[in-house]
Design an enzyme around this catalytic site. Structure first.
Site, mmCIF file in Angstrom:
data_model
loop_
_atom_site.group_PDB
_atom_site.id
_atom_site.type_symbol
_atom_site.label_atom_id
_atom_site.label_comp_id
_atom_site.label_asym_id
_atom_site.label_seq_id
_atom_site.Cartn_x
_atom_site.Cartn_y
_atom_site.Cartn_z
ATOM 1 N N GLU A 155 0.865 -1.186 0.000
ATOM 2 C CA GLU A 155 0.000 0.000 0.000
ATOM 3 C C GLU A 155 0.900 1.234 0.000
ATOM 4 O O GLU A 155 1.211 1.801 1.038
ATOM 5 C CB GLU A 155 -0.924 -0.016 1.221
ATOM 6 C CG GLU A 155 -2.000 1.060 1.142
ATOM 7 C CD GLU A 155 -2.899 1.092 2.365
ATOM 8 O OE1 GLU A 155 -3.829 1.927 2.383
ATOM 9 O OE2 GLU A 155 -2.694 0.293 3.302
ATOM 10 N N GLY B 264 -18.554 0.483 10.326
ATOM 11 C CA GLY B 264 -19.494 1.516 10.731
ATOM 12 C C GLY B 264 -18.823 2.803 11.129
ATOM 13 O O GLY B 264 -19.506 3.777 11.476
ATOM 14 N N HIS C 78 -15.449 3.831 9.372
ATOM 15 C CA HIS C 78 -14.834 4.314 8.137
ATOM 16 C C HIS C 78 -15.881 4.711 7.098
ATOM 17 O O HIS C 78 -15.653 5.631 6.306
ATOM 18 C CB HIS C 78 -13.919 3.241 7.549
ATOM 19 C CG HIS C 78 -12.596 3.131 8.245
ATOM 20 N ND1 HIS C 78 -12.453 2.513 9.462
ATOM 21 C CD2 HIS C 78 -11.364 3.561 7.877
ATOM 22 C CE1 HIS C 78 -11.174 2.576 9.829
ATOM 23 N NE2 HIS C 78 -10.500 3.198 8.895
ATOM 24 N N ASP D 134 -8.258 -4.187 7.045
ATOM 25 C CA ASP D 134 -7.283 -3.110 7.255
ATOM 26 C C ASP D 134 -6.711 -3.210 8.666
ATOM 27 O O ASP D 134 -6.446 -2.214 9.336
ATOM 28 C CB ASP D 134 -7.916 -1.741 7.025
ATOM 29 C CG ASP D 134 -6.880 -0.646 6.753
ATOM 30 O OD1 ASP D 134 -5.739 -0.981 6.384
ATOM 31 O OD2 ASP D 134 -7.216 0.541 6.925
#
Length: 378
Positions: free
Chosen positions: A131, A251, A253, A277
């Site tokens: 990433e 709920g 992000h 994540d």
């Protein structure tokens, strides 16, 4: 195991469908088939798990850490193994260790460590997710801006070589720092290119999808949002059938109603899939940890830098599945698909199959969707 055993439960999930009135028929070599309970031979031993659901284990394409450690901390096969063990305990059977933007030296060390882990068959390690570091500073989130930079020829060559040695390589990039030609080269080499941490406009993202990008990283987060005149990265992710999109369904992000809207509007064949994540705290009771010398705090179900910026998620995929079902209204089969088959198909050349031995590949999920344990035949 020498006998034939039928494992029955309220529901058997095969990646697409929830089967009722059926069970998993195991023989000496593993799973033989999903069988109606009434059709098995009289000498078959039956194990009944009541109201539970049996499913293939989860597939997580974004795992930054677990078991108290981050992949960035000490790039080694021991670190990868420790993270794998933490997520195995949470129901994940295939995952991509994920490196958050770091130095070229750390990136190369992580590539070597994951290649070694794959060679040693560390359970669950399906490849690698890088990433960054070729992201947008404007949408850096918790990534350290000091490490963000354009992709150069040497970077591209490193990735192309890594792709030859890994079963799957996912790379999150921003169009601001990676060219169309570079994306095309990566895609042709089998790299799964995902757009994320980007302020790109709609037309740019669509062009990158045409060049070979196939994913968007953590939909809605660290990207240009959808507006009435400029749909941004979010709009492109939903409008393009060429793009699938990872989703952090905690709920926090993303609001549940926004997930509902996105789910209903996503153009296929690209689909929305779940990612954790997850950070170092996964599988532990730890309340804080460090990332590149910066303290990350755990409180109220979320992880933040000390300035309040979200820094990964305090999430596992079963919790994400439960959130989709209970707060968004997604059918259980679709939610489980988003945590199993859809992400698996993105990283694997082989088709998704319900196969193997119980403990290695299957999990038993409680009726309330709060626990997931290995399927055992004891």
């Amino acid at each position: 195991m020498t006998e034939t055993i039928l494992v029955k439960a309220a529901a058997i999930f095969d990646g697409d469908t929830l089967h009722t009135g059926a069970g998993l028929l195991f023989g000496p070599n593993g799973l033989e088939r999903i069988s109606p309970v009434k059709s098995v031979a009289d000498n078959t031993r039956i194990i009944d798990f009541g109201e539970d659901c049996i499913s293939p284990g989860f597939v997580d394409l974004q795992v930054n850490g677990g078991g108290g450690i981050m992949l960035n901390d000490t790039p080694s096969v021991e670190t990868v193994r420790r993270i794998a063990e933490a997520h195995w305990s949470l129901g994940t059977r295939h995952f991509l260790p994920t490196l958050i933007t770091d130095t070229p030296e750390t990136t190369e060390a992580v590539i070597a460590a994951v290649i070694e882990a794959v060679g040693e068959a560390v359970p669950g390690v399906a490849g690698l997710h890088l990433e960054g570091p070729h992201l947008s500073v404007a949408r850096k989130g918790a990534h350290d801006a000091a490490y963000i930079r354009p992709m150069e020829d040497g970077d591209l060559e490193t990735l192309l070589q890594a792709a030859k040695q890994l079963p799957a390589l996912l790379v999150t990039i921003a169009p601001e720092n990676v060219s169309l030609d570079q994306v095309k080269a990566l895609s042709e080499a089998g790299v799964l290119v995902s757009i994320g941490h980007s302020d790109a406009d709609f037309d740019t993202v669509m062009a990158y999808a045409e060049a070979g990008a196939r994913c968007v990283t953590h939909l809605f987060n660290a990207m240009s949002q959808m507006g009435n005149r400029e749909p941004g990265v979010v709009g492109a992710a939903l409008a393009s059938g060429n793009l699938s999109a990872g989703l952090i369904a905690d709920g926090i992000h993303v609001h549940p109603d926004m997930i509902r809207i996105a789910w209903a509007s996503k153009q296929e064949p690209g689909r929305i899939f779940l990612v954790s994540d997850a950070m170092a705290v996964a599988g532990t009771a730890t309340n804080s940890f460090e990332l590149d010398g910066r303290k990350i705090l755990r409180a109220g179900g979320k992880l933040t830098l000390e300035n309040g910026t979200l820094a990964g998620a305090d999430l596992d995929l079963l919790t994400a599945v439960r959130m989709l079902v209970e707060q968004v209204g997604i059918p259980l089969a679709d939610a489980l698909n988003a945590a199993t088959k859809t992400p698996f198909d993105l990283i694997s050349k082989a088709p998704f199959q319900v196969v193997g031995r119980p403990t290695d590949n299957f999990i038993r999920i409680s009726k309330d969707l709060k626990t997931a344990v290995p399927l055992t035949l004891d």
